[in-house]
Structure formats: C-alpha cells, structure tokens
Design a protein around this motif. Structure first.
Motif, PDB file in Angstrom:
ATOM      1  N   THR A  20      -2.807  24.570  77.325  1.00 21.52           N
ATOM      2  CA  THR A  20      -2.620  23.135  77.539  1.00 21.52           C
ATOM      3  C   THR A  20      -3.155  22.361  76.334  1.00 21.52           C
ATOM      4  O   THR A  20      -3.933  22.890  75.519  1.00 21.52           O
ATOM      5  CB  THR A  20      -3.343  22.659  78.805  1.00 21.52           C
ATOM      6  OG1 THR A  20      -4.757  22.794  78.620  1.00 21.52           O
ATOM      7  CG2 THR A  20      -2.918  23.491  80.008  1.00 21.52           C
ATOM      8  N   SER A  21      -2.769  21.099  76.256  1.00 26.39           N
ATOM      9  CA  SER A  21      -3.197  20.284  75.117  1.00 26.39           C
ATOM     10  C   SER A  21      -4.694  19.970  75.177  1.00 26.39           C
ATOM     11  O   SER A  21      -5.330  19.758  74.142  1.00 26.39           O
ATOM     12  CB  SER A  21      -2.397  18.976  75.080  1.00 26.39           C
ATOM     13  OG  SER A  21      -2.514  18.280  76.308  1.00 26.39           O
ATOM     14  N   ALA A  22      -5.263  19.933  76.390  1.00 28.67           N
ATOM     15  CA  ALA A  22      -6.688  19.598  76.526  1.00 28.67           C
ATOM     16  C   ALA A  22      -7.597  20.693  75.986  1.00 28.67           C
ATOM     17  O   ALA A  22      -8.668  20.423  75.445  1.00 28.67           O
ATOM     18  CB  ALA A  22      -7.019  19.327  77.986  1.00 28.67           C
ATOM     19  N   GLY A  23      -7.187  21.948  76.132  1.00 29.17           N
ATOM     20  CA  GLY A  23      -7.979  23.053  75.624  1.00 29.17           C
ATOM     21  C   GLY A  23      -9.176  23.412  76.491  1.00 29.17           C
ATOM     22  O   GLY A  23      -9.388  22.829  77.557  1.00 29.17           O
ATOM     23  N   VAL A  24      -9.967  24.370  76.014  1.00 24.96           N
ATOM     24  CA  VAL A  24     -11.097  24.916  76.780  1.00 24.96           C
ATOM     25  C   VAL A  24     -12.334  25.055  75.889  1.00 24.96           C
ATOM     26  O   VAL A  24     -12.243  25.581  74.781  1.00 24.96           O
ATOM     27  CB  VAL A  24     -10.727  26.312  77.349  1.00 24.96           C
ATOM     28  CG1 VAL A  24     -11.932  26.953  78.013  1.00 24.96           C
ATOM     29  CG2 VAL A  24      -9.573  26.206  78.321  1.00 24.96           C
ATOM     30  N   PRO A  25     -13.504  24.622  76.386  1.00 32.67           N
ATOM     31  CA  PRO A  25     -14.756  24.761  75.614  1.00 32.67           C
ATOM     32  C   PRO A  25     -15.376  26.141  75.823  1.00 32.67           C
ATOM     33  O   PRO A  25     -16.419  26.271  76.476  1.00 32.67           O
ATOM     34  CB  PRO A  25     -15.638  23.647  76.183  1.00 32.67           C
ATOM     35  CG  PRO A  25     -15.228  23.577  77.622  1.00 32.67           C
ATOM     36  CD  PRO A  25     -13.730  23.845  77.621  1.00 32.67           C
TER      37      PRO A  25
END
Length: 210
Positions: free
Chosen positions: A147-152
């Motif tokens: 997704t565009s939000a991504g993951v930390p």
C-alpha cells in the motif's frame, strides 16, 4: 488493506507453511496451523477500533469503548499476574494489550518488534503454533507494504517502507485489494483441500485400503 484481505492472505500463508513443512499427517494440526496464521494476520490492526480483529474480540461493544476496554483488560491481566501464580505469558499479553490500545494505527503493532513479541507469547502458550503465528503476522506486514502508506518495520524508527518506487501503491478497499483477497482465499481453499486429501490418502494406505 482491509481485514478480510489480510485474513485471506493469512490463511493462504498457513496453508503454504503446511505444504513447505512437508505436508502434515494430522487434520487437527493442519487446522490449527491455518487458523493460527489467519488470526495472527489480523492482530496488527488491533490498534484500529473498527478493525476485523476488534470486531471479533468485541462484537457487541461500540467502537469508542474498545480501546479503553482493551487497555483495561491488559491492566487486569498484569494485576492478576502480580497477585496470582500465573504463567509469564499472562503478563506479556497484558502488557501488549495495554500498550497497543491507544497506539496510533500502523505504528508499534505494525513492526518486527511486535511480531517477535507476539510470537514469544505464542511460544510460551503453545510452541507448536509459533511458526504459524510468525508467518501470519509477517503476511500482514508484507501486504501493507504494497500500500502507499507503507509499514514501519523498524519501529520505533518511524520510517515506513513501501514499494511505491516500483509502482505498488494499492489503496485499502480498492478493486485490487479485493482481488488479492479473493485470490488468496481461493488458493487457501484449494491448498486446504489438497492437504486434507493427502492426509486421507496416507491414512487409507496405512489402513490397507489400497
């Protein structure tokens, strides 16, 4: 991605794990592996009141009360551990519940740290399910990487990783999201049927039916 998609991917990951581990010879173990991976795949969204995992845990509770209830349950578990002779996993689960209850979405629960922590709790409860939980949890993180939000991944380092550089920027609830979920569910179903058939066939050979 939406919860249904994550759950479908988690189930498919559980089936994949069963295949990769050499095909289980017990339907019960197979079912537990798949279910554990499926449940683990929706745990990272526990920091969102309206998520699938929270709808499952608190089906009759209004969204605005869910974070408070999750935190309260965590505090109660911690207190019980301190005053009763309870296993360590009760304390760890209490800390996790209280810690993620009011955490912003896609922060600590969407990290490798959280994956390792939940896997540790699982190992203390039932070691057999640990690998399935790891695979299911990581499937959620990987799916959200699309997704565009991504993951930390490296939380508390705040940088979120995604694949936008290669054109992967799926929006939650989009046609692509639903398509991935449907394909994952199809693969999980086909894989489950194959594995059950494999188990039945082996049992039939042992019983001398062939």
């Amino acid at each position: 991605m939406v919860g249904r998609t994550h759950f479908a991917i988690g189930l498919a990951s559980g089936v994949g794990l069963a295949v990769a581990s050499g095909n289980p010879d017990d339907v019960g173990h197979l079912g537990l592996t798949i279910v554990a991976a499926g449940i683990a795949s929706i745990i990272p969204d526990i920091d969102e009141d309206g998520s699938l995992i929270n709808n499952f845990i608190f089906p009759s509770l209004r969204r605005r009360y869910r974070s408070f209830t999750l935190a309260a349950l965590g505090i109660v578990m911690i207190a019980l551990y301190l005053v009763k002779d309870l296993p360590l996993w009760v304390l760890l689960l209490g800390i996790f519940s209280a810690g993620v209850a009011y955490a912003p979405h896609r922060t600590v629960a969407h990290s490798l740290f959280s994956c390792a922590y939940v896997s540790w709790i699982t190992y203390l409860i039932e070691p057999f399910l640990t690998t399935a939980v790891v695979v299911g949890y990581l499937s959620h993180l990987f799916a959200d990487t699309l997704t565009s939000a991504g993951v930390p991944y490296l939380w508390p380092y705040k940088k979120k990783f995604n694949l936008r550089s290669i054109g992967m920027k799926i929006k939650s609830g989009s046609k692509e999201d639903r398509l991935i979920g449907n394909l994952a569910l199809l693969l999980a179903s086909l894989g489950f049927v194959y594995l059950v058939g494999h188990i039945i066939y082996n049992e039939a050979i042992i019983a001398g039916w062939f």
